[in-house]
Design a protein around this motif. Structure first.
Motif, PDB file in Angstrom:
ATOM      1  N   MET A   1       0.814  -1.203   0.000  1.00 35.40           N
ATOM      2  CA  MET A   1       0.000   0.000   0.000  1.00 35.40           C
ATOM      3  C   MET A   1       0.853   1.260   0.000  1.00 35.40           C
ATOM      4  O   MET A   1       1.880   1.312   0.673  1.00 35.40           O
ATOM      5  CB  MET A   1      -0.892  -0.004   1.258  1.00 35.40           C
ATOM      6  N   LEU A   2       0.424   2.249  -0.774  1.00 36.63           N
ATOM      7  CA  LEU A   2       0.988   3.595  -0.709  1.00 36.63           C
ATOM      8  C   LEU A   2      -0.079   4.507  -0.116  1.00 36.63           C
ATOM      9  O   LEU A   2      -1.214   4.541  -0.605  1.00 36.63           O
ATOM     10  CB  LEU A   2       1.375   4.100  -2.103  1.00 36.63           C
ATOM     11  N   ILE A   3       0.275   5.225   0.943  1.00 38.70           N
ATOM     12  CA  ILE A   3      -0.657   6.154   1.574  1.00 38.70           C
ATOM     13  C   ILE A   3      -0.170   7.573   1.288  1.00 38.70           C
ATOM     14  O   ILE A   3       0.912   7.969   1.741  1.00 38.70           O
ATOM     15  CB  ILE A   3      -0.755   5.918   3.087  1.00 38.70           C
ATOM     16  N   VAL A   4      -0.949   8.310   0.530  1.00 35.24           N
ATOM     17  CA  VAL A   4      -0.588   9.676   0.173  1.00 35.24           C
ATOM     18  C   VAL A   4      -1.032  10.600   1.301  1.00 35.24           C
ATOM     19  O   VAL A   4      -2.233  10.758   1.556  1.00 35.24           O
ATOM     20  CB  VAL A   4      -1.238  10.091  -1.162  1.00 35.24           C
ATOM     21  N   ALA A   5      -0.059  11.195   1.994  1.00 41.65           N
ATOM     22  CA  ALA A   5      -0.345  12.053   3.151  1.00 41.65           C
ATOM     23  C   ALA A   5      -0.379  13.507   2.715  1.00 41.65           C
ATOM     24  O   ALA A   5       0.408  14.344   3.166  1.00 41.65           O
ATOM     25  CB  ALA A   5       0.704  11.834   4.244  1.00 41.65           C
ATOM     26  N   LEU A   6      -1.275  13.812   1.804  1.00 40.51           N
ATOM     27  CA  LEU A   6      -1.459  15.181   1.325  1.00 40.51           C
ATOM     28  C   LEU A   6      -2.932  15.542   1.434  1.00 40.51           C
ATOM     29  O   LEU A   6      -3.802  14.674   1.280  1.00 40.51           O
ATOM     30  CB  LEU A   6      -1.023  15.307  -0.142  1.00 40.51           C
ATOM     31  N   PRO A   7      -3.257  16.801   1.674  1.00 34.79           N
ATOM     32  CA  PRO A   7      -4.671  17.189   1.740  1.00 34.79           C
ATOM     33  C   PRO A   7      -5.341  17.066   0.381  1.00 34.79           C
ATOM     34  O   PRO A   7      -4.711  17.272  -0.664  1.00 34.79           O
ATOM     35  CB  PRO A   7      -4.617  18.649   2.218  1.00 34.79           C
TER      36      PRO A   7
END
Length: 510
Positions: free
Chosen positions: A249-255
């Protein structure tokens, strides 16, 4: 499930020490990223697969225990044999369904069987309540042994609970040694990534293992250590990292509001065979609960799912094994005759081995019948075969036209480097007008999110043979991506059945 492993954390001093080490990184990865990636080369067990196997095992245990009690208490020669067997199977199935509906197959529940003891007892009692209700309305309850079903109720409950006690210990051990976990990479650093990591860490019994952070921004805007995890590189290096490490999994931590940057990242990352999630834990925009997936209670927006995953991959692998064996048996006379003809026609080996791109861009070796003169063969495929190509032998022209040269790939599919159906693998140096295929088509490597195939959707739609124009490469890629997004076993079967018919069109096969 997996409280974040301290072994995954790095100090700033440790990172600097690794960066100053003498070993050279592979590709564009720095030494820290290379070391971390090497820790995650092994595949893991999927929690979905573990809970799925548990469903089958519990059904089998309940049915077997009920049937053994029936054989002992009533006997197999009773005139109600089939009725007893059907009732035992129905109650076992009802118990599994009710356990599923009550979330008893979730990892959190499997980790804490004692806490869920009451729920398990209620579910098992509910299955017997349905049995009693059916017997009452059908007016047949007096025909069956109450002692048998009373004993089965006690034994069945003991088996369910005992199995879950054993499994909870196994899951904890698998979590400790990394055999069962979902490996995640955080995309984007800074405060948003730190808040996300803290939220994930606080989730009890979650199965996420954070492997590191990747961010295109420099160290001033995105610090090298975030919440104890290292920034391993930029987004281009993340793609290299994911080719080595088995990332889930890639979790994009951007709004969500950073639309331009999010879209730019997704355009680069969608070629990877992983789940891609957009963190929604700190966003002001609120969606309906069904719009989210969750890690514990941390909400995520699903952007891309890994194609052909978990039970779909099991079904496809079983499909490949069974039909490959049938294909080998069916075409063995043709393969034998072809091998003799090749040997008589020209000197050299019967089988030609070629390096090609496989799943996740891994290099695989594909088997074909040799169709060219040995001294003129081109294993790298830098020069595509053209019409009346002098490098092709007499037998080679026939077997290439009829695709008989591809028959040894049944063995590739049997051994697992290929699937029977999927995007056709191209040679690692295949070119069009001195450009590699990935230089011609943006997102070309997205074809490699699934295992390549012996035949495919592009081939039965006319895009087989020589790829001598950029448009042909784009069209083949377009059809391959359609297949990936719309995969089903029925589509695989349709492609296999249509392949012999489409092979009658030999216009593009040289």
């Amino acid at each position: 499930m997996n409280e974040i492993d301290p072994a995954n954390r790095f100090s700033l001093d440790a990172v600097r020490k690794l960066e100053s080490a003498g070993a050279e990184p592979a590709g564009r990865l720095n030494k820290v990223a290379l070391q971390v990636a090497s820790q995650y080369r092994r595949d893991t067990m999927s929690p979905v697969m573990v809970s799925g196997v548990l469903r089958l095992v519990e059904f089998a245990l309940l049915f077997a225990s009920g049937f053994v009690l029936f054989a002992y208490r009533v006997g197999l020669n009773t005139h109600l044999f089939w009725q007893y067997a059907a009732i035992i199977a129905a109650v076992s199935l009802a118990a599994v369904i009710l356990l599923e509906l009550s979330d008893c197959y979730q990892v959190q529940a499997l980790m804490r069987p004692v806490r869920n003891l009451g729920r398990i007892l209620l579910v098992w009692s509910g299955a017997f309540a349905l049995l009693a209700l059916a017997g009452f309305f059908m007016k047949v309850s007096e025909d069956f042994s109450r002692l048998l079903f009373g004993g089965w109720f006690v034994i069945g409950f003991a088996l369910i609970f005992g199995l879950r006690l054993v499994l909870s210990n196994m899951i904890r051990r698998w979590a400790r040694n990394g055999a069962m976990e979902r490996r995640a990479v955080i995309v984007g650093g800074g405060k948003s990534a730190e808040a996300l990591i803290r939220s994930v860490e606080q989730q009890p019994y979650n199965d996420i293992r954070i492997c590191g952070i990747f961010d295109d921004r420099d160290d001033k805007r995105s610090p090298p250590i975030v919440a104890g995890y290292p920034k391993l590189g930029n987004i281009a290096e993340l793609i290299e990292f994911a080719r080595i490490a088995r990332i889930d999994m890639l979790i994009v931590a951007l709004p969500i509001t950073a639309e331009t940057r999010v879209l730019a990242l997704l355009k680069k990352l969608w070629v990877l065979p992983v789940d891609i999630r957009l963190s929604a834990h700190s966003n002001q925009l609120q969606f309906r609960p069904r719009s989210y997936s969750y890690i514990g209670s941390v909400p995520m927006l699903d952007i891309f799912d890994k194609p052909i995953n978990d039970w779909d991959s099991v079904a496809k692998r079983a499909f490949d094994i069974v039909l490959s064996l049938i294909g080998i048996a069916l075409f063995s006379p043709v393969m034998l005759i072809t091998a003799i003809a090749i040997k008589l026609d020209s000197e050299g080996p019967v089988i030609f081995r070629q390096k090609r791109h496989g799943f996740n861009n891994e290099v695989i070796e594909v088997y074909k019948f040799r169709s060219m003169f040995t001294e003129l063969s081109d294993p790298s495929a830098r020069q595509a075969v053209t019409k009346n190509d002098p490098r092709v032998t007499r037998v080679g022209r026939i077997i290439r036209k009829t695709s008989i040269d591809e028959l040894p790939q049944f063995f590739n599919a049997l051994f697992g480097s290929l699937s029977l159906v999927g995007p056709r693998p191209h040679a690692i140096a295949a070119q069009s007008h001195n450009l590699l295929y990935n230089e011609v088509v943006d997102g070309y490597f997205a074809r490699h999110r699934v295992k390549p195939g012996v035949t495919g959707w592009a081939q039965i739609n006319g895009w087989r043979g020589e790829m001598d124009t950029d448009e042909k490469i784009r069209k083949r890629t377009e059809y391959d991506l359609y297949y990936i997004e719309n995969w089903s076993l029925w589509l695989d079967l349709k492609i296999l059945l249509l392949t012999p018919v489409r092979l009658l069109n030999t216009e593009n096969a040289y």
